[in-house]
Design an enzyme around this catalytic site. Structure first.
Site, PDB file in Angstrom:
ATOM      1  N   GLY A   1       0.781  -1.224   0.000  1.00  0.00           N
ATOM      2  CA  GLY A   1       0.000   0.000   0.000  1.00  0.00           C
ATOM      3  C   GLY A   1       0.815   1.276   0.000  1.00  0.00           C
TER       4      GLY A   1
ATOM      5  CB  ALA B   1       3.605  -4.398  -9.306  1.00  0.00           C
TER       6      ALA B   1
ATOM      7  CB  THR C   1      -2.977  -2.181  -7.505  1.00  0.00           C
ATOM      8  OG1 THR C   1      -2.560  -2.387  -6.147  1.00  0.00           O
ATOM      9  CG2 THR C   1      -4.127  -3.113  -7.822  1.00  0.00           C
ATOM     10  CB  SER C   2       2.377  -1.392  -6.215  1.00  0.00           C
ATOM     11  OG  SER C   2       3.114  -2.534  -6.601  1.00  0.00           O
TER      12      SER C   2
ATOM     13  CB  THR D   1       9.907  -7.205  -3.176  1.00  0.00           C
ATOM     14  OG1 THR D   1       9.434  -6.290  -2.176  1.00  0.00           O
ATOM     15  CG2 THR D   1      11.327  -7.615  -2.829  1.00  0.00           C
TER      16      THR D   1
ATOM     17  CG  ASP E   1      -5.990  -7.848   0.749  1.00  0.00           C
ATOM     18  OD1 ASP E   1      -6.150  -9.085   0.775  1.00  0.00           O
ATOM     19  OD2 ASP E   1      -4.898  -7.296   0.965  1.00  0.00           O
TER      20      ASP E   1
ATOM     21  CB  SER F   1      -2.605 -14.332   1.618  1.00  0.00           C
ATOM     22  OG  SER F   1      -1.599 -13.993   0.690  1.00  0.00           O
TER      23      SER F   1
ATOM     24  CE  LYS G   1      -3.029  -3.595   0.756  1.00  0.00           C
ATOM     25  NZ  LYS G   1      -2.517  -4.985   0.561  1.00  0.00           N
TER      26      LYS G   1
END
Length: 504
Positions: free
Chosen positions: A169, A197, A199-200, A204, A257, A265, A289
């Site tokens: 987020g 990614a 939505t970003s 990483t 989410d 998760s 987020k």
């Protein structure tokens, strides 16, 4: 019925077949129904799609996934016949009524998710019902255990295994590139499986991929971690908690989410890699987020409780998420910033302090140090973080001698400047991400945004606020339009309002 198979030229994350409408009518199936496709001893259950033209009568179209699972080529004869709905559909209906599911019932649902036995609609119904009806901690624990048990697992032969996870987020959150080598340099094992990614502007895995191969198997993750102390790998290249990836796929279009799935998760992935000590990074702030501290604390307590039930030592860090971490957003820009920070042994305070703070928590959890932050800073400032990072890069097939200046970024740029004098009063996370993605990130590794001024910093007229990087001119043009519309960085004069009469 016997059909000749033909591969259709599109990919799908699910098993699907395409039937001519006349054949579908003869089989007695409709759009969305299930059929079993049998080829020798191999078989799959697939969802039916119906066409008049794409597939001729007597042929069955198979998606890439179904073709690979069956191991067939064009022209092979397959047997196709109707298949009943799996039992888990009735269990999902039970959850929609708000009833509690048993451990065996949740296990059945997760197995069907893993085996692609549920349609998109049925899987979405499970996710939505879990969000609206909720799950108690028994159900969340059973969901997590089922995710672990239906996927690959790593058992290390030596060492203390730790891990960290950020719930996301916040743009620019490249801290894993500093945390993993810092922790590994202290002698702990940290097999970091990361995401790409959704939505970003960069996950990483997207950032690390600029420097090294992240598509590692479970065996490779184990071997490299035991040899050099850590990895940064893409979790999607493994079969670790496979049900989770399928659940995320239906959550994404709805921008949801649900907490039960979020908890399961994260903890399923940590449990699957053999971690015994885990730190959860929970960014809180405007545009993150989670925007309220009390919500972050509640989530932290849930992670700790779920960890206790699973036998994992979990701590959570509520971190500042009101603006980007560091100044670089986008795969190559973030990789370059992380590398330069390690090379210079100093960098943006938000990046350095957050990375060392979380590494320090892991040191205290494992008894490595009583003052974990100071121990992490000592490793970082000694150059051991960079040294270990280069070892990890080399072990993952990258160039061990790579420097920050070697990392190529987009050559199409535009700098947004301030039109007023004052101070930055807000940096909009969501707008920054929107600009970076419009510029091409994360697909175009060199695309992204560099933030020159952050909240509280003094600005003069003409000072740069942010620079957009792109690999394609038309994407840069689109990103400029978004930047001019969104107001990603707001500058205000030091005098906000004036009251009273002017003059005599």
């Amino acid at each position: 019925m016997i059909f000749k198979a033909v591969r259709v030229p599109f990919k799908s994350g699910r098993f699907a077949v395409i039937l001519n409408e006349e054949d579908a009518s003869e089989l007695g199936v409709r759009e969305g129904d299930r059929v079993r496709v049998r080829y020798g001893k191999a078989g799959v259950v697939a969802t039916v799609q119906i066409t008049r033209e794409i597939v001729e009568k007597g042929f069955v179209g198979l998606t890439d996934l179904a073709s690979m699972e069956l191991g067939i080529s064009d022209g092979a004869e397959v047997d196709v016949f109707p298949s009943p709905k799996p039992k888990s559909v009735e269990l999902i209906k039970k959850k929609t009524r708000g009833e509690k599911l048993s451990q065996d019932e949740i296990r059945r649902i997760v197995e069907d998710i893993t085996n692609n036995a549920l349609s998109e609609v049925e899987l979405t119904a499970f996710v939505i019902s879990s969000m609206l009806r909720g799950m108690d901690f028994d159900e969340i624990e059973w969901l997590t255990r089922s995710m672990i048990e239906t996927g690959e697992r790593i058992e290390f032969d030596r060492g203390t295994v730790v891990d960290k996870h950020s719930i996301g987020g916040v743009p620019g959150n490249k801290i894993s590139l500093l945390i993993v080598p810092t922790v590994a340099a202290a002698g702990l094992l940290i097999p970091k499986t990361a995401s790409r990614a959704i939505t970003s502007a960069s996950g990483t895995a997207d950032t690390m991929e600029v420097l090294a191969n992240v598509n590692l198997s479970v065996d490779e993750i184990k071997e490299i971690t035991e040899r050099v102390g850590g990895v940064i790998a893409w979790g999607g290249a493994t079969n670790i908690a496979p049900a989770d990836d399928k659940i995320i796929r239906v959550e994404h279009p709805l921008s949801i989410d649900p907490r039960p799935q979020l908890l399961a998760s994260v903890m399923a992935k940590k449990g699957s890699v053999g971690a015994k000590h885990v730190v959860i990074d929970i960014p809180v702030g405007e545009g993150a987020k989670i925007e309220k501290v009390e919500v972050g604390r509640s989530l932290a307590n849930d992670f700790i409780e779920l960890g206790r039930r699973l036998g994992l030592n979990v701590m959570a860090a509520i971190t500042y998420g009101g603006q980007p971490v560091g100044r670089a957003i986008g795969p190559a820009l973030e990789a370059r910033e992380a590398l330069k920070t390690m090379e210079d042994r100093r960098g943006p305070s938000s990046l350095v302090e957050k990375s060392l703070g979380i590494a320090g928590i892991l040191f205290e959890m494992t008894g490595i140090a009583t003052n974990g932050y100071q121990h992490a800073r000592k490793i970082f400032e000694s150059g051991k973080t960079l040294e270990k990072f280069r070892e990890i890069v080399a072990a993952q097939g990258g160039d061990e001698s790579v420097k920050a200046e070697d990392v190529a970024v987009g050559d199409k740029t535009y700098t947004l400047t301030s039109q007023v004098e004052g101070a930055v009063v807000s940096v909009n996370n969501k707008s920054i991400v929107k600009i970076a993605r419009t510029a091409g990130a994360p697909k175009d590794k060199g695309a992204g945004v560099y933030v020159h001024k952050k909240r509280g910093e003094v600005v003069k007229v003409g000072d740069p606020l942010l620079t957009i990087y792109a690999e394609k001119e038309w994407k840069l043009d689109n990103a400029i339009e978004v930047a001019n519309t969104e107001r990603p960085i707001v500058v205000s004069g030091m005098v906000l309002e004036v009251y009273g009469r002017r003059g005599v």
